[in-house]
Design an enzyme around this catalytic site. Structure first.
Site, PDB file in Angstrom:
ATOM      1  CE1 TYR A   1       3.754  -2.966  12.233  1.00  0.00           C
ATOM      2  CE2 TYR A   1       2.341  -1.167  13.564  1.00  0.00           C
ATOM      3  CZ  TYR A   1       3.184  -1.712  12.611  1.00  0.00           C
ATOM      4  OH  TYR A   1       2.976  -0.826  11.118  1.00  0.00           O
TER       5      TYR A   1
ATOM      6  N   GLY B   1       1.778  -8.388  -1.484  1.00  0.00           N
ATOM      7  CA  GLY B   1       1.291  -6.803  -2.464  1.00  0.00           C
ATOM      8  C   GLY B   1       0.786  -6.987  -3.589  1.00  0.00           C
TER       9      GLY B   1
ATOM     10  CE1 TYR C   1      -2.959   2.948   0.826  1.00  0.00           C
ATOM     11  CE2 TYR C   1      -2.690   2.634   3.066  1.00  0.00           C
ATOM     12  CZ  TYR C   1      -2.877   3.486   2.229  1.00  0.00           C
ATOM     13  OH  TYR C   1      -4.005   4.220   2.187  1.00  0.00           O
TER      14      TYR C   1
ATOM     15  CG  PHE D   1       7.891   0.754   1.865  1.00  0.00           C
ATOM     16  CD1 PHE D   1       7.041   1.862   2.336  1.00  0.00           C
ATOM     17  CD2 PHE D   1       8.630   1.803   1.051  1.00  0.00           C
ATOM     18  CE1 PHE D   1       7.117   3.650   2.609  1.00  0.00           C
ATOM     19  CE2 PHE D   1       8.679   3.208   0.802  1.00  0.00           C
ATOM     20  CZ  PHE D   1       7.812   4.108   1.246  1.00  0.00           C
TER      21      PHE D   1
ATOM     22  CG  ASN E   1       7.989 -10.145   6.888  1.00  0.00           C
ATOM     23  OD1 ASN E   1       9.222 -10.430   6.244  1.00  0.00           O
ATOM     24  ND2 ASN E   1       6.985  -9.426   6.804  1.00  0.00           N
TER      25      ASN E   1
ATOM     26  CG  PHE F   1     -13.523  -2.471  17.143  1.00  0.00           C
ATOM     27  CD1 PHE F   1     -14.226  -3.596  17.801  1.00  0.00           C
ATOM     28  CD2 PHE F   1     -12.568  -2.107  16.339  1.00  0.00           C
ATOM     29  CE1 PHE F   1     -14.797  -3.558  15.607  1.00  0.00           C
ATOM     30  CE2 PHE F   1     -11.703  -2.789  14.984  1.00  0.00           C
ATOM     31  CZ  PHE F   1     -13.694  -3.692  14.766  1.00  0.00           C
TER      32      PHE F   1
HETATM   33  N1  UDP Z   1     -12.417   0.524  14.429  1.00  0.00           N
HETATM   34  C1  UDP Z   1     -13.485   0.634  14.681  1.00  0.00           C
HETATM   35  N2  UDP Z   1     -14.083  -0.746  14.305  1.00  0.00           N
HETATM   36  C2  UDP Z   1     -13.071  -1.369  12.845  1.00  0.00           C
HETATM   37  C3  UDP Z   1     -11.821  -0.883  12.741  1.00  0.00           C
HETATM   38  C4  UDP Z   1     -11.274   0.043  13.452  1.00  0.00           C
HETATM   39  O1  UDP Z   1     -14.451   1.336  15.799  1.00  0.00           O
HETATM   40  O2  UDP Z   1     -13.473  -1.828  12.815  1.00  0.00           O
HETATM   41  C5  UDP Z   1     -11.649   1.737  14.801  1.00  0.00           C
HETATM   42  C6  UDP Z   1     -10.438   1.294  16.276  1.00  0.00           C
HETATM   43  O3  UDP Z   1     -10.767   0.658  17.205  1.00  0.00           O
HETATM   44  C7  UDP Z   1      -9.671   2.413  16.182  1.00  0.00           C
HETATM   45  C8  UDP Z   1      -9.968   3.383  14.662  1.00  0.00           C
HETATM   46  O4  UDP Z   1     -11.042   2.887  14.423  1.00  0.00           O
HETATM   47  O5  UDP Z   1      -9.938   3.647  17.570  1.00  0.00           O
HETATM   48  C9  UDP Z   1      -8.976   3.098  14.142  1.00  0.00           C
HETATM   49  O6  UDP Z   1      -8.066   1.815  13.957  1.00  0.00           O
HETATM   50  P1  UDP Z   1      -7.363   1.464  12.253  1.00  0.00           P
HETATM   51  O7  UDP Z   1      -7.673  -0.161  12.689  1.00  0.00           O
HETATM   52  O8  UDP Z   1      -7.685   1.709  11.058  1.00  0.00           O
HETATM   53  O9  UDP Z   1      -6.141   1.753  13.048  1.00  0.00           O
HETATM   54  P2  UDP Z   1      -5.064   1.686  14.052  1.00  0.00           P
HETATM   55  O10 UDP Z   1      -6.011   3.262  15.418  1.00  0.00           O
HETATM   56  O11 UDP Z   1      -5.380   1.229  15.405  1.00  0.00           O
HETATM   57  O12 UDP Z   1      -3.682   1.937  13.539  1.00  0.00           O
END
Ligand code: UDP
Length: 327
Positions: free
Chosen positions: A139, A35, A10, A71, A90, A206
């Site tokens: 991660y 990729g 990406y 990347f 990785n 979430f």
């Molecule tokens: N999030 C959500 N529903 C989803 C995916 C993500 O509510 O299906 C929320 C997640 O809890 C976080 C924000 O969106 O608060 C961004 O999440 P993402 O996974 O995009 O990136 P991160 O912040 O984890 O790097």
């Protein structure tokens, strides 16, 4: 010649496009595990795996590399918790292969994709680069480990590196040629767009009980084309003799999950089912970058600092490629 490891992914593919536009000599190195071949565009391509030292040696043998961009990492937090071994292999061992090859061949410049995940739960927001580093998942651990590896190689062997700590990368190139196509997709914006397009039954938020104005998490969404610009500036900085450094890359603006949902409704003109679920483990309430250093040292100034523009570009690509790459 620049080696772009993970240039079919990406962010790497957007970087390679920018390098093509600038007429900068480069070769993409990618194993195409995650990729997409269709994202390689007109760049030179070498298929190989950084975990295989022979592949790494072969690309350095074939091309006269003077700078390496990395990347090529696994990025999914949840996967890293379930399968840390894969991530250490990785994201760290493979980078060790790369750095050792650099050391043998006298390549002393590296631009590395790092992440806001190196900070863990923030004690100060916006987060500056000198904030304590306490990753809350493997991660983030692996990205911090490489930052430390780069620092040690710098002190001992003279390698110069720039670590770019991304906040929430999103959007796609404004010309609509490249996009985000993770499988499975876990990121918020593409997941909402999949629900808007009717390709997912709903989007689940979430957590709605965070200590934020609307109860949902706040994130700093940074456009992938702005990320590519920051990387190009990091390349030029190192080529001009710049010292090793680390920079946050964020727009500096925080948007809540509910605000992103609203942005998708207004950009697409569509409504879609939303459900409200539990918090996702390990999600801090607020992650917003202090990107002052990238602005002052690299002269970086994000062009697309409104999440609605990120959504627009991501949506345009999704509409044009309903099945992702290859459609
Ligand atoms: N999030 C959500 N529903 C989803 C995916 C993500 O509510 O299906 C929320 C997640 O809890 C976080 C924000 O969106 O608060 C961004 O999440 P993402 O996974 O995009 O990136 P991160 O912040 O984890 O790097």
């Amino acid at each position: 010649m620049i080696l772009v490891c993970g240039g079919a992914g990406y962010i790497g593919s957007h970087m390679a496009k920018r390098l093509r536009q600038e007429g900068v000599d480069h070769v993409i190195f990618d194993n195409l595990e995650r990729g997409n071949e269709a994202a390689i565009g007109g760049s030179q391509f070498f298929r190989g795996d950084l975990r295989n030292r022979d592949d790494v040696a072969a690309v350095f043998e074939q091309f006269d590399i003077h700078l390496v961009m990395h990347f090529a990492a696994y990025i999914e937090v949840g996967e890293s918790v379930k399968e840390p071994a894969k991530f250490w292999e990785n994201n760290v061992t493979a980078v060790w292969n790369l750095l050792e090859e650099c050391r043998e061949r006298g390549v002393e410049q590296v631009v590395f994709s790092s992440t806001a995940a190196v900070y863990g739960e923030p004690s100060v927001v916006p987060i500056p680069e000198d904030h304590p580093k306490n990753p809350t998942n493997p991660y983030g651990d692996t990205k911090l480990a490489v930052e430390r590896m780069l620092s040690g190689y710098g002190r001992a062997y003279g390698l110069r590196s720039v670590c770019l700590r991304y906040f929430n990368a999103c959007g796609s190139d404004p010309e609509g040629e490249l996009g985000e196509d993770h499988r499975p997709e876990t990121h918020l914006i593409p997941r909402i767009l999949l629900a808007a397009a009717g390709r997912a039954p709903e989007i689940t938020v979430f957590g709605t009980d965070y200590d934020t104005p609307d109860g949902t998490c706040i994130r700093d969404y940074v456009h992938v084309w702005d990320l590519a610009d920051a990387h190009l500036r990091a390349v030029r900085y190192l080529e001009a003799g710049g010292a090793s450094d680390q920079f946050n890359l964020g727009s500096g603006n925080g948007f809540s999950v509910r605000e992103v949902l609203d942005a998708v409704r207004s950009v697409t003109g569509l409504d879609f089912p939303v459900s409200y679920g539990d918090r996702r483990e390990g999600d801090p309430a607020r992650l917003v970058a202090d990107s002052t250093r990238a602005r002052s040292v690299l002269g970086w100034s994000p062009e697309f600092d409104d999440v609605a523009v990120c959504v627009r570009h991501a949506w345009d690509w999704m509409v044009a490629h309903p099945g992702g790459y290859g459609s």
